[in-house]
Write an enzyme that holds these catalytic residues in place. Sequence first.
Site, PDB file in Angstrom:
ATOM      1  NE  ARG A 154      20.140  85.793 -27.284  1.00 49.46           N
ATOM      2  CZ  ARG A 154      19.726  86.829 -27.334  1.00 49.46           C
ATOM      3  NH1 ARG A 154      19.025  87.509 -26.482  1.00 49.46           N
ATOM      4  NH2 ARG A 154      19.714  87.555 -28.712  1.00 49.46           N
ATOM      5  CG  ASN A 194      21.386  93.743 -34.169  1.00 48.74           C
ATOM      6  OD1 ASN A 194      20.038  93.838 -34.112  1.00 48.74           O
ATOM      7  ND2 ASN A 194      21.832  93.475 -35.297  1.00 48.74           N
ATOM      8  CG  ASP A 210      24.734  90.629 -33.007  1.00 48.30           C
ATOM      9  OD1 ASP A 210      25.531  91.766 -33.086  1.00 48.30           O
ATOM     10  OD2 ASP A 210      23.650  90.455 -34.073  1.00 48.30           O
ATOM     11  CG  HIS A 213      17.571  97.086 -27.488  1.00 47.44           C
ATOM     12  ND1 HIS A 213      16.544  96.549 -28.547  1.00 47.44           N
ATOM     13  CD2 HIS A 213      16.681  98.403 -27.277  1.00 47.44           C
ATOM     14  CE1 HIS A 213      15.677  97.327 -28.983  1.00 47.44           C
ATOM     15  NE2 HIS A 213      15.589  98.354 -28.012  1.00 47.44           N
ATOM     16  CB  CYS A 251      27.197  96.530  -9.871  1.00 46.91           C
ATOM     17  SG  CYS A 251      26.713  96.567  -8.202  1.00 46.91           S
ATOM     18  N   GLY A 290      17.441  95.809 -41.601  1.00 46.41           N
ATOM     19  CA  GLY A 290      17.249  94.713 -41.031  1.00 46.41           C
ATOM     20  C   GLY A 290      16.417  94.883 -39.804  1.00 46.41           C
ATOM     21  CB  SER A 343      10.575  93.738 -37.944  1.00 46.16           C
ATOM     22  OG  SER A 343      10.483  94.334 -36.561  1.00 46.16           O
ATOM     23  CG  ASN A 402      13.709  94.682 -43.329  1.00 44.01           C
ATOM     24  OD1 ASN A 402      14.552  94.801 -42.506  1.00 44.01           O
ATOM     25  ND2 ASN A 402      12.552  94.180 -43.282  1.00 44.01           N
ATOM     26  CD  GLU A 427       9.520  90.523 -43.920  1.00 44.15           C
ATOM     27  OE1 GLU A 427       8.973  89.528 -44.602  1.00 44.15           O
ATOM     28  OE2 GLU A 427       9.795  90.394 -42.858  1.00 44.15           O
TER      29      GLU A 427
HETATM   30  N1  APR Z   1      18.514  90.748 -44.729  1.00 42.04           N
HETATM   31  C1  APR Z   1      17.775  91.941 -44.479  1.00 42.04           C
HETATM   32  N2  APR Z   1      16.676  91.958 -43.535  1.00 42.04           N
HETATM   33  C2  APR Z   1      16.390  90.831 -43.246  1.00 42.04           C
HETATM   34  C3  APR Z   1      17.316  89.427 -43.442  1.00 42.04           C
HETATM   35  C4  APR Z   1      18.415  89.722 -44.192  1.00 42.04           C
HETATM   36  N3  APR Z   1      19.212  88.622 -44.294  1.00 42.04           N
HETATM   37  N4  APR Z   1      16.793  88.655 -42.387  1.00 42.04           N
HETATM   38  C5  APR Z   1      15.731  88.938 -41.698  1.00 42.04           C
HETATM   39  N5  APR Z   1      15.482  90.348 -42.187  1.00 42.04           N
HETATM   40  C6  APR Z   1      14.451  91.430 -41.794  1.00 42.04           C
HETATM   41  C7  APR Z   1      13.073  90.640 -41.389  1.00 42.04           C
HETATM   42  O1  APR Z   1      12.260  90.684 -42.371  1.00 42.04           O
HETATM   43  C8  APR Z   1      12.659  91.582 -40.358  1.00 42.04           C
HETATM   44  O2  APR Z   1      11.860  92.501 -40.759  1.00 42.04           O
HETATM   45  O3  APR Z   1      15.140  91.970 -40.456  1.00 42.04           O
HETATM   46  C9  APR Z   1      13.719  92.020 -39.490  1.00 42.04           C
HETATM   47  C10 APR Z   1      14.241  91.629 -38.419  1.00 42.04           C
HETATM   48  O4  APR Z   1      13.058  92.050 -37.349  1.00 42.04           O
HETATM   49  P1  APR Z   1      13.014  91.535 -35.927  1.00 42.04           P
HETATM   50  O5  APR Z   1      13.323  90.236 -35.808  1.00 42.04           O
HETATM   51  O6  APR Z   1      11.701  92.014 -35.329  1.00 42.04           O
HETATM   52  O7  APR Z   1      14.207  92.256 -35.184  1.00 42.04           O
HETATM   53  P2  APR Z   1      14.488  93.881 -34.695  1.00 42.04           P
HETATM   54  O8  APR Z   1      13.554  94.699 -35.498  1.00 42.04           O
HETATM   55  O9  APR Z   1      16.015  93.954 -34.633  1.00 42.04           O
HETATM   56  O10 APR Z   1      13.736  93.821 -33.392  1.00 42.04           O
HETATM   57  C11 APR Z   1      13.790  94.831 -32.600  1.00 42.04           C
HETATM   58  O11 APR Z   1      12.759  93.775 -30.676  1.00 42.04           O
HETATM   59  O12 APR Z   1      12.576  91.724 -29.470  1.00 42.04           O
HETATM   60  C12 APR Z   1      13.076  93.039 -29.317  1.00 42.04           C
HETATM   61  O13 APR Z   1      15.084  93.767 -28.310  1.00 42.04           O
HETATM   62  C13 APR Z   1      14.743  93.238 -29.434  1.00 42.04           C
HETATM   63  O14 APR Z   1      16.263  94.500 -30.376  1.00 42.04           O
HETATM   64  C14 APR Z   1      15.080  93.547 -30.617  1.00 42.04           C
HETATM   65  C15 APR Z   1      13.822  94.502 -30.862  1.00 42.04           C
END
Ligand code: APR
Length: 269
Positions: free
Chosen positions: A60, A96, A98, A117, A125, A214, A216, A240, A242
Site C-alpha cells: 500500500r 484516509n 493515503d 485513522h 513502536c 467522499g 459513505s 459525494n 451518491e
Molecule cells: N467523488 C465523490 N465521491 C466518491 C467518488 C468520487 N470520485 N468515488 C466514490 N465516492 C463516494 C462513494 O459513493 C462512497 O459513498 O465515496 C464514498 C466512499 O466510501 P467508503 O469506501 O466507505 O470510504 P470511507 O467512507 O472513507 O470509509 C471509512 O472505513 O473501512 C474503513 O478505515 C476505513 O477510513 C475508512 C472508513
Amino acid sequence: MEFRYKKIVFLTGAGISAESGVRTFRDTDGLWENHRVEDVASPQGFKRNPALVWKFYSLRRLQASEVQPNKAHVALADALHSLEQASVRALLITQNVDTLHERAFGALPNKNFIDIHGTLSRSRCTKCNKIFSDRWAYFNEEQQPAERHADHLWSNPSLTNLLSMPRRNPQGIPLSPCCSDLLRPDIVWFGERPHGVENAIEQLTSCDLFVSIGTSGNVYPAAGFAAVARKAGAHTVSINLEPTENSAAFHEHLHGLATEKVPDFLKKI
Ligand code: APR
C-alpha cells in the site's frame, strides 16, 4: 478575501482519492487486495501474522507513492491556505491513510489537520508508541523481506524521526530503534481508538460550517460528526457521488465527482 464563515471543519473519506486511482473500501466486498480486513487491519491479525500485515502495508505504501493528489485535494489545500490568511479557523479531518492531503498541502500544520485513522507514512513502536516517519516497503508481493523506498510518500522535508532502514527480526519484521521491539504501521485498526477525537469534537461543536467529502457515513466516530456539528448550529454539506448512510444529518447535498464539486463549492464559501 472575505469568507461567510468563521470556523470550518472538513471531513474527507476514500471518495476524495478515488479519482487519483486509490480504491475505496465499499467497492471491495470487505476484502482489501484479497485479504480479509480482520487479517490485515486488526491488532489480532498483526499478532498472528506480522509478516502478512507488513506485506500488505508495504504494498500500500508503494501504491500510494505512485498516485498523485487530484484537483479536489489541491482545491482543499488552497482553501486551507486562504482561510488561514483570512484568520478563518479551519480544520481538515481525514479518514484516509493515503498521504494525498499532506502532499497537496506541502506540509499540513498539526493544528489544521487530523488523520483520525493514521497514515501510511508513519510507523510506531509497539512497546513505547514512539512515532517515526517511515516510507520503507519491508516485504514484496511474495511476502519475502525487501528493502524498497516508497519514494513519493511524503514531500515534507521538515518531518522528524525519519527512519533509515531499521534492524529486523529473523522473520524480517522491522524493529524500533528506541526499544528494539516490533514496529507496526501507524494505522488505526479495527477495534482501536481513532486519533484526535476529543480535539475533533471540540472543533465540531464550535464550527459554523461542516463539509463532508467522499465518505459513505458507515464508520464511526466520523459518521457521527455531521450530526454533532448540526446540533451545535453549523450548516452541514455533503459532497459525494451518491446519498450516504448519514444523509439525514446534512442540510445540503451535492452529488457528483469530488474533482468537480469540491473546487466549485470552495469558490462559494
Ligand atoms: N467523488 C465523490 N465521491 C466518491 C467518488 C468520487 N470520485 N468515488 C466514490 N465516492 C463516494 C462513494 O459513493 C462512497 O459513498 O465515496 C464514498 C466512499 O466510501 P467508503 O469506501 O466507505 O470510504 P470511507 O467512507 O472513507 O470509509 C471509512 O472505513 O473501512 C474503513 O478505515 C476505513 O477510513 C475508512 C472508513
